[in-house]
Design a protein around this motif. Structure first.
Motif, mmCIF file in Angstrom:
data_model
loop_
_atom_site.group_PDB
_atom_site.id
_atom_site.type_symbol
_atom_site.label_atom_id
_atom_site.label_comp_id
_atom_site.label_asym_id
_atom_site.label_seq_id
_atom_site.Cartn_x
_atom_site.Cartn_y
_atom_site.Cartn_z
ATOM 1 N N GLN A 149 1.580 -4.458 8.433
ATOM 2 C CA GLN A 149 0.917 -5.583 7.764
ATOM 3 C C GLN A 149 0.263 -6.462 8.817
ATOM 4 O O GLN A 149 0.807 -6.653 9.905
ATOM 5 C CB GLN A 149 1.938 -6.397 6.968
ATOM 6 N N THR B 19 -5.302 -5.035 6.923
ATOM 7 C CA THR B 19 -6.162 -5.489 5.821
ATOM 8 C C THR B 19 -7.585 -4.947 5.991
ATOM 9 O O THR B 19 -8.191 -4.444 5.035
ATOM 10 C CB THR B 19 -6.191 -7.027 5.770
ATOM 11 N N VAL C 265 -3.179 5.431 4.615
ATOM 12 C CA VAL C 265 -2.271 4.566 3.846
ATOM 13 C C VAL C 265 -0.829 5.074 3.959
ATOM 14 O O VAL C 265 0.114 4.285 3.948
ATOM 15 C CB VAL C 265 -2.738 4.471 2.374
ATOM 16 N N ALA C 266 -0.666 6.410 4.110
ATOM 17 C CA ALA C 266 0.688 6.962 4.265
ATOM 18 C C ALA C 266 1.363 6.388 5.507
ATOM 19 O O ALA C 266 2.552 6.056 5.478
ATOM 20 C CB ALA C 266 0.622 8.484 4.350
ATOM 21 N N PRO D 276 0.820 -1.217 0.000
ATOM 22 C CA PRO D 276 0.000 0.000 0.000
ATOM 23 C C PRO D 276 0.855 1.269 0.000
ATOM 24 O O PRO D 276 1.816 1.369 0.758
ATOM 25 C CB PRO D 276 -0.784 -0.104 1.318
ATOM 26 N N VAL E 28 -11.348 1.808 4.257
ATOM 27 C CA VAL E 28 -11.175 3.119 3.625
ATOM 28 C C VAL E 28 -11.760 3.134 2.210
ATOM 29 O O VAL E 28 -12.155 4.178 1.706
ATOM 30 C CB VAL E 28 -9.704 3.607 3.593
ATOM 31 N N ALA E 29 -11.809 1.943 1.599
ATOM 32 C CA ALA E 29 -12.375 1.881 0.246
ATOM 33 C C ALA E 29 -13.900 1.961 0.278
ATOM 34 O O ALA E 29 -14.527 2.415 -0.675
ATOM 35 C CB ALA E 29 -11.935 0.596 -0.442
ATOM 36 N N PRO F 78 -8.435 8.382 3.074
ATOM 37 C CA PRO F 78 -7.639 7.163 2.841
ATOM 38 C C PRO F 78 -6.143 7.438 2.729
ATOM 39 O O PRO F 78 -5.338 6.711 3.292
ATOM 40 C CB PRO F 78 -8.184 6.624 1.514
ATOM 41 N N ALA F 79 -5.780 8.516 2.015
ATOM 42 C CA ALA F 79 -4.350 8.763 1.750
ATOM 43 C C ALA F 79 -3.568 8.942 3.045
ATOM 44 O O ALA F 79 -2.442 8.444 3.176
ATOM 45 C CB ALA F 79 -4.194 9.985 0.854
ATOM 46 N N ALA G 4 -14.445 1.860 -7.127
ATOM 47 C CA ALA G 4 -13.321 1.309 -6.352
ATOM 48 C C ALA G 4 -13.365 -0.207 -6.252
ATOM 49 O O ALA G 4 -12.331 -0.856 -6.185
ATOM 50 C CB ALA G 4 -13.294 1.928 -4.956
ATOM 51 N N LEU H 228 -7.644 -1.248 5.121
ATOM 52 C CA LEU H 228 -7.596 -0.948 3.687
ATOM 53 C C LEU H 228 -8.969 -1.180 3.044
ATOM 54 O O LEU H 228 -9.385 -0.441 2.158
ATOM 55 C CB LEU H 228 -6.535 -1.811 2.997
ATOM 56 N N GLY H 229 -9.657 -2.225 3.504
ATOM 57 C CA GLY H 229 -11.006 -2.475 2.992
ATOM 58 C C GLY H 229 -11.976 -1.391 3.413
ATOM 59 O O GLY H 229 -12.805 -0.921 2.630
ATOM 60 N N GLU I 58 -7.738 8.900 -11.891
ATOM 61 C CA GLU I 58 -6.981 8.613 -10.665
ATOM 62 C C GLU I 58 -5.711 9.460 -10.629
ATOM 63 O O GLU I 58 -5.290 9.924 -9.574
ATOM 64 C CB GLU I 58 -6.636 7.130 -10.597
ATOM 65 N N PRO J 178 0.458 5.736 -0.399
ATOM 66 C CA PRO J 178 -0.552 6.792 -0.368
ATOM 67 C C PRO J 178 -0.976 7.257 -1.753
ATOM 68 O O PRO J 178 -2.073 7.786 -1.920
ATOM 69 C CB PRO J 178 0.119 7.927 0.416
ATOM 70 N N ILE K 75 0.551 3.489 7.013
ATOM 71 C CA ILE K 75 0.770 2.055 6.752
ATOM 72 C C ILE K 75 2.051 1.874 5.937
ATOM 73 O O ILE K 75 2.881 1.015 6.216
ATOM 74 C CB ILE K 75 -0.441 1.458 5.999
ATOM 75 N N HIS K 76 2.214 2.748 4.936
ATOM 76 C CA HIS K 76 3.382 2.668 4.059
ATOM 77 C C HIS K 76 4.656 3.026 4.824
ATOM 78 O O HIS K 76 5.658 2.313 4.751
ATOM 79 C CB HIS K 76 3.173 3.625 2.882
ATOM 80 N N ILE L 2 -6.121 -6.341 -1.519
ATOM 81 C CA ILE L 2 -6.619 -7.188 -0.426
ATOM 82 C C ILE L 2 -7.663 -8.195 -0.906
ATOM 83 O O ILE L 2 -8.189 -8.953 -0.114
ATOM 84 C CB ILE L 2 -7.182 -6.334 0.737
#
Lengths: 150, 403
Positions: free
Chosen positions: B147, B152, B138-139, A65, B158-159, B134-135, B74, B155-156, B268, A67, B141-142, A78
């Motif tokens: 993990q 997981t 995810v930032a 993942p 936020v979508a 989300p960004a 998405a 991530l689901g 995107e 950003p 997480i990155h 996922i």
């Protein structure tokens, strides 16, 4: 040269899987044949129904993942699914009786292949069953030969 | 003049966002918002001849349509099935928790503002409270290579949750634009049915048309044309432009299958531009006077939203038997609020009956976005650490290498 003659002269083995194949198994098939970067998906009666390339497969299995990723890409990460969930179902094929030069002149076919990162052009019969592949590297090699001899 | 201002906003936003991130490790959105404040009519905007912000309305409507289209596309039906009940239930819990907490809190505490009816403010803020950024999540997480099961689920979620948020916001708007409960019910039914119908028909036509347009440049023209046309139709025929754009995205993906990527990728790539615009435009509307005089409301909104979503997500996750590491952290790590919330607030400035509320809502949402983007990053990191998932991606890679 006709496509059927080309695949007889350049015997590149096409890699095929079924749609139900897992992404991991598909990757193993590709890794076992490092000269190929394309998997063609066979459906009913072994008809070519899709394509999944090394690049797409790698992004599905390796990408972490970030950003900058879109929601669509995050969901893809996922929900791995199987080959049928990710394959491009509009794979362009050449007919056995088509001239190879003609295939390259068909701008839309060549451009679509490039845009979708397909390197092998599948050659199919009237029933859309796989006869072989025309490999881009062989086409390039042949073109260089012609240029040198010219 | 507005064209000049848009160019300045984008470049100033980019510059301040990048500088703030590089020098002070601030989220880029802070720089974007400050760039907007610089060009507000009371500051440089006035000097440039931009005395009002009315020109921003059509831009916000179209760009929020683009975001709604991307949110709608998405996930496919197959992917939604694969996401599983824990993600669905925790998302529903998180969204309903934040909505109910903000609505009930503002209503029960009798919060009222001059010129703004109490219910209006409570409902609008409750609807906007359901969004997530989300960004920002995810930032983290990155950055920390997180993990595990919580990552997981996150991530689901936020979508999914911005899709639910857009639906709730559209329904609240439809209800508010009607006069009375009796008129609201048919209005809401029309909003949903028309948006779904036009979105589905548009998705089918768009996907079919794209088959005859091999060049991606032409596909982008068709795509933007479809979103703008649908937004215009929605405004003329009084159905929800956001729901319609979401439905357009969903059905385009449905009809296009794995081949639909070219119908999403170009937009995107534009997403960050849209968010820079949202944040800088929010900065244009930012009024220090409004913020300081309503500081209590801002804190109240922040606390109610955070509390509601922590409890809601926990209940939702527990209902499906999720482990404690997920249920006790999932609401906390969804704290950041961002572009979609700002876009919704900006959209209100163009709704005739809500003009009085709009400026206040934009300022509350902008101020809390600054809070949630900074404190939210800490909360995400804390939640992932508590679940033991920070650095797990790196460990897994190392283990695989050594075995």
């Amino acid at each position: 040269m006709k496509a059927s003659e080309w695949i007889a002269a350049y015997t590149a083995k096409p890699l095929t899987v079924t749609g139900e194949c897992s992404l991991q198994d598909a990757a193993r098939i590709l890794l076992d044949a490092p000269q190929s970067r394309d998997l063609f998906v066979l459906g009913d009666e072994d008809k070519v129904c899709g394509h999944l390339g090394l690049w797409h497969l790698s992004t599905l299995l390796l990408a972490k993942p970030r950003p900058s990723q879109s929601l669509r890409e995050l969901v893809e990460q996922i929900t791995p699914g199987c080959v049928a969930d990710h394959m491009d179902d509009r794979v362009m094929c050449a007919r056995a009786d088509e001239n190879v030069d003609e295939i390259l002149y068909r701008h839309d076919l060549f451009q679509q292949h490039v845009e979708r990162r397909v390197e092998d052009i599948p050659v199919v019969d009237d029933q859309r069953r796989m006869l072989g592949v025309i490999r881009l590297s062989d086409l390039l090699g042949k073109a260089l030969e012609t240029m040198n001899s010219g | 003049m507005s064209v000049l201002l848009i160019g300045m906003l984008l470049l100033a936003g980019l510059g301040l966002g990048a500088l703030g991130s590089a020098l002070f490790r601030l989220p880029r959105v802070v720089g974007y918002i400050f760039a907007g404040i610089l060009f507000a009519p009371d500051f440089l905007g006035g000097l440039l001849g931009a005395d009002s912000t009315e020109w921003t309305r059509p831009i916000v409507a179209v760009t929020l349509g683009i975001i709604a289209y991307l949110i709608g596309g998405a996930a496919t039906i197959g992917q939604l099935r694969q996401l599983g009940w824990t993600i669905a239930s925790a998302t529903a819990g998180k969204v309903s928790g934040s909505f109910i907490a903000v609505l009930a809190g503002f209503s029960l505490l009798g919060v009222s503002v001059v010129d703004v009816p109490g219910w209006t403010l409570a409902l609008l803020l409750a609807a906007i409270a359901t969004t997530t950024a989300p960004a920002a999540i995810v930032a983290i997480i990155h950055q920390y290579r997180a993990q595990g099961p919580l990552t997981t689920v996150l991530l689901g979620m936020v979508a999914l949750d911005d899709a639910l948020a857009l639906i709730i916001f559209s329904l609240v708007l439809a209800g508010m634009e009607s006069s009375g409960f009796a008129a609201a019910v048919p209005a809401i039914i029309w909003e949903i049915m028309a948006a779904l119908g036009f979105g589905a028909a548009g998705g089918y036509l768009l996907e079919r048309t794209a088959r005859y347009l091999p060049e991606q440049e032409l596909q982008l023209v068709a795509l933007l044309g479809a979103i703008i046309l649908l937004t215009g139709l929605a405004n003329s025929w009084h159905f929800s432009p956001l729901l319609a754009a979401m439905a357009l995205g969903f059905f385009t993906r449905l009809f296009g299958g794995a081949h639909s990527e070219p119908l999403f990728r170009p937009l995107e790539n534009l997403q960050e531009v849209v968010f820079v615009l949202f944040f800088t435009l929010a900065g244009l509307h930012f009024s220090p006077g409004v913020v300081f005089s309503h500081a209590g409301l801002i804190v109240l909104y922040f606390v109610l939203r955070a509390g509601g979503q922590v409890v809601g997500a926990m209940v939702g996750a527990r209902l499906t038997g999720a482990p404690r590491a997920i249920s006790h952290n999932v609401g906390l790590v969804m704290l950041p609020q961002g572009g979609v919330a700002i876009g919704m607030a900006l959209l209100l400035t163009g709704v005739p009956r809500l003009e009085d509320s709009a400026l206040l809502v934009v300022n509350i949402v902008t101020a809390t976005t600054l809070l949630t983007e900074t404190l939210g990053a800490v909360a995400v990191r804390y939640g992932l650490a508590r679940a033991g998932e920070l650095g797990q991606a790196a460990k897994i890679t190392d283990t695989e290498t050594t075995t």
